[in-house]
Motif scaffolding. Structure first.
Motif, mmCIF file in Angstrom:
data_model
loop_
_atom_site.group_PDB
_atom_site.id
_atom_site.type_symbol
_atom_site.label_atom_id
_atom_site.label_comp_id
_atom_site.label_asym_id
_atom_site.label_seq_id
_atom_site.Cartn_x
_atom_site.Cartn_y
_atom_site.Cartn_z
ATOM 1 N N HIS A 24 -2.760 0.062 -3.965
ATOM 2 C CA HIS A 24 -2.321 -0.958 -3.354
ATOM 3 C C HIS A 24 -2.533 -2.133 -4.494
ATOM 4 O O HIS A 24 -3.232 -2.343 -5.310
ATOM 5 C CB HIS A 24 -3.291 -1.459 -1.965
ATOM 6 C CG HIS A 24 -4.762 -1.417 -2.218
ATOM 7 N ND1 HIS A 24 -5.484 -2.543 -2.670
ATOM 8 C CD2 HIS A 24 -5.464 -0.083 -2.794
ATOM 9 C CE1 HIS A 24 -6.725 -2.493 -3.046
ATOM 10 N NE2 HIS A 24 -7.046 -1.299 -2.667
ATOM 11 N N ARG A 49 1.033 -0.907 0.015
ATOM 12 C CA ARG A 49 -0.010 0.208 -0.141
ATOM 13 C C ARG A 49 0.943 1.243 0.140
ATOM 14 O O ARG A 49 1.461 0.962 0.328
ATOM 15 C CB ARG A 49 -0.850 -0.036 1.279
ATOM 16 C CG ARG A 49 -1.645 -1.468 1.535
ATOM 17 C CD ARG A 49 -2.454 -1.511 2.428
ATOM 18 N NE ARG A 49 -3.933 -0.094 2.400
ATOM 19 C CZ ARG A 49 -5.114 -0.450 1.670
ATOM 20 N NH1 ARG A 49 -4.711 -2.411 0.915
ATOM 21 N NH2 ARG A 49 -5.938 -0.258 1.232
ATOM 22 N N THR A 61 1.974 -1.647 -7.514
ATOM 23 C CA THR A 61 1.682 -0.372 -6.974
ATOM 24 C C THR A 61 1.809 0.719 -7.047
ATOM 25 O O THR A 61 1.373 1.885 -7.219
ATOM 26 C CB THR A 61 1.338 -1.388 -5.045
ATOM 27 O OG1 THR A 61 1.226 -2.338 -4.695
ATOM 28 C CG2 THR A 61 0.889 0.247 -4.740
#
Length: 728
Positions: free
Chosen positions: A399, A298, A406
């Motif tokens: 994410h 993330r 990502t």
């Protein structure tokens, strides 16, 4: 989207020397030189100190000064280890309680398609959302969370249905099924995502009653006070959000428990859950859902300043990025009196700074003058009670299980923000706080807020994505805005019936045949009955093992004979009307005697709609079809064939599904009945057909569920079956 909403600039304005340097900037530039001067004032060292000061001022890794990063480093090193303590203490049917004594309730909001709304309708939705922000006196956390859109479960159910179906050995059907499953697989490989929207309401242990606050967290009175406050807040939010376009429902029971497990690191109630604690690096947060599972990465940004105006529903532009993106918005009401005093002081400060600049001959006051206008604008709104002051923050998290993916999504988000003229900040060495902020249960420790009026915060209307079922039904097409497959199960609607309307050559019969083929694959032991005055469905029905009957012959309604196509002996005969009415009445009688899933398609419905007895039979059939698990599809060349008379409008009132293909004319009665916007009316003239492109298009409206523009594509096997009857 076209509705523009004004947003003020960031109002926290530090005093600047020469309009360039803040007090901290002067310290950064001069601290090393001052220290060197007093310790060892040699020219070389003074020069080196000056260079270090310039580097300290100009070099901003991750968009932050070195002193800010150094400040966050020890905090991050200590607090990242405490993420594992942010666990669920208990879950019941209505609340999630955490170890810090707070309790959270979660409300899921079913979205509307903002793209299909007129300016006035968008304005109404903006008002609904602003009304929510004006009403509440507690923080509201809005989370738009994306996950991969996978059709694996759906494909698996189709496989199971075919194993159970006695027609699974049908040669044509076998090819259709394999081709359709391949089509589902290709759609799944498009990196598609599904978005769910949640409103999280969190109540800390502080109840507002000092006596109750003295009680331990686990006492029944303390818990009762917290949960009573939470119940009241939930009901207030649901009552405000629920409209004709939006539906809000509080998550309870297993839905709440399962959703909560995805939100946080794990639960002490279930020791078998192998969740691992988040592992934040300086600029990432990763987490593994099990010891053998891949990591999920993330990367979070926050909005530091908005452009002067934004489009209503601006988060939708980010949610449509190629990749998985979560958008978190936190709105906390401010006391109007205190906010007004702060704004008045800011106005006085800005006026003084502008006068000071002008008196010294400087002309670079545009930024200050813009902020002064924003400040006075907000003061006017508050004075006229047209908005409430709120602290507003917005966070965007990219994410994926792939670190490279990502990063790619993160870059696309930044590019899109820059295109939209949003300013953003990085969360380097604050990834522990970022992880908590984007989790619906854990508050907002990032706290990157700015003071705005509620009308500006409501511009972030989050519920603008298109919702789609992922596990059952059939694929009706893909959304033209983002290529998301629209999977709908008509047998789950309040009534299972649908009207298909479009001019000759618009593709309505082709799309109807496509639905028949896919429904036969998707639903186990489905019976299909087609009323075919145009004599064009027999090859489709026979290819899946059905039979064709001529009107007037004795019809065999034996349930073992699943699929039947009824045709007229010759098209255009006046005698066909009475025979078709009798046929539909017989079909109604047959379907009313069993609860087996049945799909009845009636083409050229205008023939029955032009006959008084035909309208009566259709109206009664559709009104009672749901009770017998029967889905009825009526096909006509223009929507006006239904809207011109009372019975036709009653029929439409009981049909949740409406499919509009291209029209050559759209009477006012159609526009008024369906409440079509000017944009939708124009689109009816412009929708693509299968004759002028490789696919056809339609407007699909499902009451309370869906409102979108579809691209309708078929597989090769389906196309061959529909056009030649040969699926091989």
């Amino acid at each position: 989207m076209s509705v523009k909403i004004r947003v003020p600039g960031r109002l926290e304005v530090p005093t600047k020397l020469f309009g360039q340097f803040t007090f901290l900037d002067i310290i950064r530039l001069g601290l090393f030189s001052v220290l060197t001067y007093f310790l060892k004032p040699e020219p070389v060292l003074l020069g080196l100190s000056a260079v270090l000061g310039v580097i300290w001022y100009w070099w901003t890794p991750y968009g932050q000064h070195l002193d800010t990063l150094l400040y966050n480093l020890p905090r991050w090193a200590i607090e990242k280890k405490q993420l594992e303590d942010s666990q669920i203490k208990s879950k019941n049917d209505r609340y999630i309680s955490l170890e810090d004594g707070s309790s959270t309730a979660v409300i899921e909001v079913s979205p509307t398609n903002l793209d299909m709304r007129t300016d006035s309708e968008q304005g109404a939705l903006h008002n609904v959302y602003q009304n929510l922000l004006d009403t509440v006196n507690y923080p509201v956390h809005i989370h738009s969370l994306q996950q991969e859109l996978s059709l694996k479960k759906y494909a698996g159910k189709i496989e199971e249905n075919q194993i159970e179906s006695k027609l699974s050995n049908n040669h044509a059907k076998k090819y259709l099924k394999e081709d359709y499953l391949e089509f589902c697989h290709e759609l799944s490989e498009r990196d598609l995502s599904a978005t769910k929207h949640y409103i999280a309401l969190r109540v800390e242990k502080n109840t507002g009653n000092w006596l109750l606050d003295l009680l331990p967290v686990g006492t029944s009175k303390g818990n009762k006070a917290v949960k009573s406050k939470l119940d009241n807040r939930c009901q207030e939010v649901i009552d405000t959000v629920n409209t004709a376009d939006l539906q809000a429902e509080r998550l309870t029971g297993w839905e709440l428990k399962n959703t909560a497990e995805r939100f946080v690191t794990g639960s002490k109630e279930d020791s078998s859950v192998l969740y691992k604690s988040p592992e934040p690096s300086p600029s990432w947060t990763s987490r593994r859902n099990g010891y053998s599972s891949p990591y999920h990465y993330r990367k979070t940004l926050y909005i530091s300043e908005f452009p002067t105006t934004v489009e209503l529903g601006w988060p939708l532009q980010l949610l449509r990025t190629d990749g998985l993106v979560d958008v978190t918005q936190v709105i906390e009401p401010r006391d109007t009196g205190k906010a007004t005093k702060k704004l008045q002081r800011l106005s006085e400060k800005l006026n003084a700074e502008i006068d000071s600049f002008l008196s010294q001959g400087y002309r670079g006051t545009n930024k200050l003058e813009t902020l002064l206008e924003d400040t006075e604008w907000i003061l006017d709104l508050l004075a006229d009670r047209q908005a409430q002051p709120v602290d507003y923050s917005a966070y965007i998290t990219s994410h994926s299980e792939s670190k490279a993916k990502t990063l790619q999504t993160h870059r696309q988000v930044k590019n899109r923000l820059e295109t939209l003229q949003f300013q953003y900040g990085h969360t380097a060495l604050r990834t522990d706080q970022a992880y908590k902020t984007q989790q619906p249960l854990l508050g907002d420790p990032l706290n990157e807020t700015q003071l705005v009026p509620s009308t500006s915060a409501a511009a972030g209307f989050p519920f603008g994505t298109q919702q789609t079922n992922q596990e059952q039904g059939i694929i009706y097409g893909v959304d033209t805005s983002d290529d998301t497959p629209i999977l709908a199960d008509r047998f789950s609607w309040s009534s299972h019936s649908m009207a298909r309307m479009g001019m000759v050559g618009s593709g309505k019969s082709y799309a109807a045949k496509l639905e028949l083929l896919r429904s036969k694959i998707a639903y186990n032991n489905l019976q299909i009955i087609v009323v075919d005055p145009k004599k064009e469905y027999s090859q489709v029905i026979e290819s899946i093992g059905g039979t064709t009957h001529i009107l007037g012959e004795r019809a065999d309604f034996d349930p073992q004979n699943n699929d039947i196509c009824f045709q007229v002996s010759s098209r255009g005969q006046q005698d066909n009307v009475e025979g078709l009415v009798d046929l539909v009445e017989n079909i109604y009688y047959h379907t009313s005697r069993n609860e087996k899933k049945t799909l009845v398609l009636i083409d050229e419905a205008r023939i029955l709609m032009n006959d008084e007895e035909g309208r009566r039979v259709l109206n009664q059939f559709i009104l009672e079809a749901r009770d017998t698990n029967t889905a009825i599809t009526l096909i006509s060349q223009n929507a006006s064939h239904f809207t011109y008379c009372r019975e036709g409008r009653e029929i439409l009132d009981n049909m949740p599904g409406k499919v509009f293909m291209r029209h050559d004319r759209v009477p006012d009665s159609v526009v008024d009945y369906f409440q079509l916007s000017q944009q939708e009316k124009q689109e009816l003239y412009e929708l693509k057909t299968g004759t002028d492109s490789a696919y056809s298009e339609a407007l699909l409206k499902i009451s309370g569920r869906l409102d979108t523009r579809l691209k309708i594509e078929s597989t090769q096997a389906e196309h061959r079956n529909i056009t030649t009857g040969d699926s091989e």
